[in-house]
Design an enzyme around this catalytic site. Structure first.
Site, PDB file in Angstrom:
ATOM      1  CG  HIS A 330      -2.180  -0.935   1.000  1.00 40.06           C
ATOM      2  ND1 HIS A 330      -2.238  -2.064   1.186  1.00 40.06           N
ATOM      3  CD2 HIS A 330      -3.270  -0.274   0.688  1.00 40.06           C
ATOM      4  CE1 HIS A 330      -3.502  -2.420   0.828  1.00 40.06           C
ATOM      5  NE2 HIS A 330      -4.241  -1.469   0.715  1.00 40.06           N
ATOM      6  N   GLY A 331       2.205   1.166   0.376  1.00 43.42           N
ATOM      7  CA  GLY A 331       2.850   2.558   0.470  1.00 43.42           C
ATOM      8  C   GLY A 331       4.050   2.092   1.061  1.00 43.42           C
TER       9      GLY A 331
END
Length: 504
Positions: A330-331
């Site tokens: 996700h990041g």
């Protein structure tokens, strides 16, 4: 280019539909595939032309691997498992290497600087939109090619599969076996009124989620996270509820719009959200939230790690590893990793069957069961708290938010934050309250916020888009309603906002 923009709604989508069905109507099926690929690349390049080099380079790389695999199979050399393993390693390393370079280079440099005390300059590499999605999409294909589970396709069909613009930027993550046969089916290349009607409904529902809910809730949330350590208890609770709904309406709204557009082309995309906030435990929530990502990690990470085949303890470890990797996907930040780890621990707890929820499935008998309603409330609260890590820029900021929930304090920041809740529908009321007194205006903003939260709660408890859109019980009434909602959203397009998952 965004789905919620005038240029997409008024130009690109009509041109794409007319070109696709027009070329197929006159028998130019191959040209129609080229046209759709071209439209998709235009859609992608609209954000930044340089992105084209990344996606086309990725496509060429993976297609070449598929060609090599095909050449070995045709010459009877596919039985050489060593060659296939080498190709499999090359494909995995190459795809993940591209993803790592663009998404995690600066993250790696930051951590090296922290651990060694060095001052290596950050690269500030521009992150191509949707790279996590189209990389996983192609990775699943080449892995199955090397395992002799997927056939080879011609270049145009493959490019159409990878670049199909409805799901190109933010998913859902589709697989070749659910998409390629649909593009190859000539019966799907004629206009289907039922699919067109259903597609429009999907699109309008997603459009409304994005414009009327997510974008409105985003104002206070974005303002609050400029200075998160100044937030008091009440503000944290209200802001995090707003963010929880913003995230859901934004991402599920995008997926609804994507499903609707694809349906207009007679293409069925897989469901990505199935009323996740009504889940009774965290394991169930992750079976309903971002379903295609969970499917990918289950197929290509959890099962290769051994799944549940190597004992109960190993199974729980594999589950935790999958969630940590999901957080990192996700990041490029430790906040995402910690968010994944927290959710992984909660799912491990559910799998451990110490406390079960009535109505949920478990692989073994639980020691204690609680009512489903209680499970739903607890799951909602656990996920809400975990999002403090997901939204915060730093771990200390996230811990401050969680601490504020349990240690009551009040500093009056709530009214300042809620003034960023821009609701055109209440404009006249806000102006009238502002002329009366600033204090009155504060309570109007609070009332607007509570109304938005109440509406959000009601919506998540109602049937979802996949249950509503295919219905045709009252075509005239539903058509009028959809027309009104679309017009409302279209008029509200006074500013173009991005989708949250574009960043992932």
């Amino acid at each position: 280019m965004l789905f919620n923009s005038y240029i997409f709604i008024c130009i690109l989508l009509p041109v794409a539909l007319l070109g696709w069905y027009g070329l197929n109507y006159f028998g130019h099926n191959r040209l129609a595939g080229i046209f759709l690929t071209g439209i998709s690349l235009w859609f992608y390049a609209y954000f930044h032309v340089s992105y084209l080099f990344v996606i086309t380079g990725s496509i060429v790389l993976n297609y070449l691997i598929s060609l090599i695999v095909e050449a070995y199979r045709k010459h009877g050399d596919a039985e050489n498992g060593g060659v296939m393993r080498i190709l499999l390693i090359i494909s995995v390393v190459a795809n993940l290497g591209i993803l790592f370079y663009f998404k995690y280079t600066d993250f790696l440099i930051e951590n090296i600087n922290t651990l060694t005390g060095r001052d290596i300059a950050l690269r500030h590499i521009l992150l191509p939109l949707g790279i996590s999605f189209f990389t996983f999409q192609q990775l699943s294909y080449v892995i199955d090619r090397c395992r002799d589970r997927a056939p080879h396709y011609d270049l145009i069909t493959y490019m159409t599969f990878v670049t199909f613009f409805p799901q190109l930027i933010a998913g859902p993550i589709v697989t070749y076996d659910e998409m390629m046969p649909q593009f190859a089916d000539m019966g799907r290349r004629r206009i289907d009124p039922d699919n067109m009607r259903t597609g429009i409904r999907y699109f309008v529902i997603g459009f409304a989620k994005k414009i009327l809910l997510a974008d409105v809730l985003a104002g206070p949330v974005n303002q609050a996270f400029i200075t998160p350590r100044e937030l008091d208890t009440v503000t944290v609770i209200i802001v995090m509820l707003m963010y929880m709904f913003e995230l859901y309406f934004d991402f599920s709204g995008y997926c609804d719009m994507a499903s609707g557009i694809a349906k207009m082309f007679n293409i069925d995309l897989p469901m990505n959200f199935n009323s996740p906030y009504t889940s009774a435990n965290v394991k169930e929530l992750w079976q309903r939230w971002h379903i295609t990502l969970s499917r990918f990690f289950t197929t290509y990470v959890y099962i290769p790690l051994g799944g549940s085949r190597r004992g109960y303890g190993r199974m729980l470890t594999n589950v935790f590893i999958v969630f940590v990797l999901s957080g990192l996907w996700h990041g490029a930040a430790w906040t995402y990793v910690l968010w994944g780890a927290v959710n992984g621990l909660l799912v491990v707890w559910d799998n451990a069957c110490l406390i079960g929820v009535r109505g949920c499935e478990y692989k073994r008998e639980c020691k204690l069961y609680i009512p489903r309603k209680a499970g739903q409330i607890l799951t909602f609260c656990f996920f809400l708290l975990s999002l403090c890590f997901f939204r915060s820029s730093t771990i200390p900021d996230a811990l401050h938010l969680i601490r504020s929930v349990f240690v009551f304090n009040w500093n009056g920041r709530l009214f300042d934050i809620l003034s960023y809740l821009k609701t055109p529908e209440f404009y006249v009321i806000e102006e009238a309250a502002g002329m009366m007194s600033a204090n009155m205006l504060n309570y109007v903003h609070l009332a607007c916020a509570l109304i938005m939260l109440a509406v959000s709660f009601i919506i998540i408890l109602k049937p979802n888009s996949h249950e509503i859109a295919p219905r045709n019980d009252h075509p005239v009434r539903d058509g009028i309603l959809m027309g009104i909602v679309f017009a409302w959203c279209f008029i509200s397009l006074n500013q173009v906002s991005t989708f949250l998952y574009f960043n992932f």
